[in-house]
Scaffold this active site. Structure first.
Site, PDB file in Angstrom:
ATOM      1  N   TYR A   1       0.813  -1.212   0.000  1.00 16.06           N
ATOM      2  CA  TYR A   1       0.000   0.000   0.000  1.00 16.06           C
ATOM      3  C   TYR A   1       0.852   1.271   0.000  1.00 16.06           C
ATOM      4  O   TYR A   1       1.872   1.354   0.691  1.00 16.06           O
ATOM      5  CB  TYR A   1      -0.905   0.024   1.237  1.00 16.06           C
ATOM      6  CG  TYR A   1      -1.962  -1.048   1.244  1.00 16.06           C
ATOM      7  CD1 TYR A   1      -3.154  -0.879   0.559  1.00 16.06           C
ATOM      8  CD2 TYR A   1      -1.758  -2.237   1.940  1.00 16.06           C
ATOM      9  CE1 TYR A   1      -4.125  -1.865   0.560  1.00 16.06           C
ATOM     10  CE2 TYR A   1      -2.725  -3.234   1.948  1.00 16.06           C
ATOM     11  CZ  TYR A   1      -3.904  -3.036   1.254  1.00 16.06           C
ATOM     12  OH  TYR A   1      -4.863  -4.023   1.255  1.00 16.06           O
TER      13      TYR A   1
ATOM     14  N   ASP B   1     -11.966  -7.756  -7.519  1.00 12.45           N
ATOM     15  CA  ASP B   1     -12.302  -7.516  -6.112  1.00 12.45           C
ATOM     16  C   ASP B   1     -13.795  -7.343  -5.873  1.00 12.45           C
ATOM     17  O   ASP B   1     -14.223  -7.253  -4.725  1.00 12.45           O
ATOM     18  CB  ASP B   1     -11.604  -6.250  -5.610  1.00 12.45           C
ATOM     19  CG  ASP B   1     -10.098  -6.416  -5.491  1.00 12.45           C
ATOM     20  OD1 ASP B   1      -9.591  -7.492  -5.848  1.00 12.45           O
ATOM     21  OD2 ASP B   1      -9.432  -5.459  -5.047  1.00 12.45           O
TER      22      ASP B   1
ATOM     23  N   ARG C   1      -6.626  -4.083   9.806  1.00 11.78           N
ATOM     24  CA  ARG C   1      -5.429  -4.008   8.972  1.00 11.78           C
ATOM     25  C   ARG C   1      -4.257  -3.601   9.868  1.00 11.78           C
ATOM     26  O   ARG C   1      -3.999  -2.413  10.075  1.00 11.78           O
ATOM     27  CB  ARG C   1      -5.612  -2.995   7.835  1.00 11.78           C
ATOM     28  CG  ARG C   1      -6.711  -3.341   6.857  1.00 11.78           C
ATOM     29  CD  ARG C   1      -6.353  -4.579   6.040  1.00 11.78           C
ATOM     30  NE  ARG C   1      -7.326  -4.824   4.992  1.00 11.78           N
ATOM     31  CZ  ARG C   1      -8.396  -5.592   5.127  1.00 11.78           C
ATOM     32  NH1 ARG C   1      -8.624  -6.185   6.301  1.00 11.78           N
ATOM     33  NH2 ARG C   1      -9.225  -5.776   4.118  1.00 11.78           N
TER      34      ARG C   1
ATOM     35  N   ASP D   1     -15.793  -8.368   1.389  1.00 12.55           N
ATOM     36  CA  ASP D   1     -16.654  -7.258   0.987  1.00 12.55           C
ATOM     37  C   ASP D   1     -17.862  -7.773   0.213  1.00 12.55           C
ATOM     38  O   ASP D   1     -18.984  -7.279   0.387  1.00 12.55           O
ATOM     39  CB  ASP D   1     -15.876  -6.269   0.120  1.00 12.55           C
ATOM     40  CG  ASP D   1     -14.614  -5.774   0.788  1.00 12.55           C
ATOM     41  OD1 ASP D   1     -14.617  -5.629   2.023  1.00 12.55           O
ATOM     42  OD2 ASP D   1     -13.611  -5.553   0.073  1.00 12.55           O
TER      43      ASP D   1
END
Length: 332
Positions: A120, A318, A193, A282
């Site tokens: 990230y 995703d 996270r 998700d």
């Protein structure tokens, strides 16, 4: 233990809610290899987008619901790509702000023999500069469900304050701004996270527990609850998160268990050939919330969650494919 007919319900459609769900959180540009080779061996990368909350919005739009995404992006090509692609998937992006001073976040996918790693580059992003003022967005008064996740709380102190305003203090619906007689259901995915919290002085363990206990619907993985709070059994996790009215504990390939008003419902995970797991949680949330919006019983909600998760697990994408748009929740 028998399950309740429909569990916790979302407010009915009315003139006070033109949206079904508003999803608030960061979405980033995603750079990923076109195949399963490691990132270091790739001569080219494929550009897409990804973010937990916008993934949920896309999944709900694909299932025929009126979903909006609330966030900020940078004044750059990545931000433009995100807004354009989400709109093309049927997500309402009218509430998205553009920050001229801070960039859109980016992350890279790195396939490996056992799992896909993610790298990230999001510190100081436009979304990380969101703050409590976002809680005044009129869209939060115009929806049946508000969906958020612990990722947003981990981005910055101001983002954590924003989630506290919405989830704990319920400020958007107590300040008298809209005169709306009913408030939406607040849905919260713990989405721990650890890498994000390492750069924060705040205590992620305490913050996520406070937010989960204050939400109406909580999604949490059994493994992340064990890592966060040293609580591994679904029944114990549900007890820890009380007084949250509805808790859904996900246990990967084993199944998902929901707890509501003293009722416990377990739905096993159907077999699926996994191509990549990113985004499956998700998709599960999107399927489950679709069941809530259709007022299905708990078993049907969990079943739809599993089905939408399986659709993502079978691809490198995703989000639920746009071709699923209009699919109805299964009958109870």
């Amino acid at each position: 233990m028998p399950h309740s007919p429909a569990g916790l319900r979302a407010p009915a459609r009315s003139e006070h809610a033109s949206l079904d769900v508003v999803c608030l959180g960061e979405t980033m540009a995603v750079l990923a290899p076109p195949d399963a080779r490691p990132l270091a061996d790739q001569p080219t990368l494929r550009l897409s987008i990804g973010g937990a909350e916008s993934n949920v919005a896309c999944g709900l739009a694909a299932l025929g619901h009126r979903a909006a995404w609330l966030s900020r992006v940078g004044d750059d090509p990545f931000g433009q790509r995100i807004v354009t692609e989400l709109a093309s998937r049927g997500v309402d992006v009218s509430a998205v702000g553009t920050d001229p001073l801070h960039p859109t976040g980016v992350y890279f996918k790195d396939p490996g023999p056992d799992a896909t790693r993610t790298h990230y580059y999001r510190r100081g992003s436009a979304a990380a500069h969101m703050g409590p003022d976002v809680a005044r967005a009129p869209e939060l008064h115009d929806t049946r469900i508000v969906h958020l996740s612990g990722i947003t709380a981990a981005l910055s102190d101001s983002c954590a304050d924003l989630l506290e305003e919405i989830v704990v203090r319920r400020t958007p619906w107590t300040d008298g701004g809209s005169g709306t007689p009913t408030r939406p259901v607040v849905s919260f995915d713990v989405n721990h996270r650890p890498a994000l919290w390492r750069h924060r002085r705040a205590d992620g363990v305490r913050t996520l527990l406070e937010l989960a206990r204050a939400a109406d619907i909580v999604f949490v993985g059994r493994d992340e609850a064990e890592a966060l709070w040293h609580t591994a059994r679904p029944d114990e996790i549900a007890a820890l998160l009380a007084p949250a009215p509805l808790v859904v504990v996900k246990d990967a390939e084993h199944g998902a268990t929901s707890y509501s008003a003293g009722h416990r419902v377990f739905a096993p995970t159907p077999p699926v050939e996994v191509v990549e797991p990113v985004g499956a949680g998700d998709a599960f949330a999107a399927g489950y919330l679709s069941g809530v919006l259709h007022d299905r019983d708990e078993m049907a909600r969990l079943h739809l969650g599993h089905l939408t998760a399986a659709a993502v697990l079978r691809t490198r994408d995703d989000v639920v494919a746009a071709t699923a748009r209009g699919q109805k929740a299964p009958a109870s």
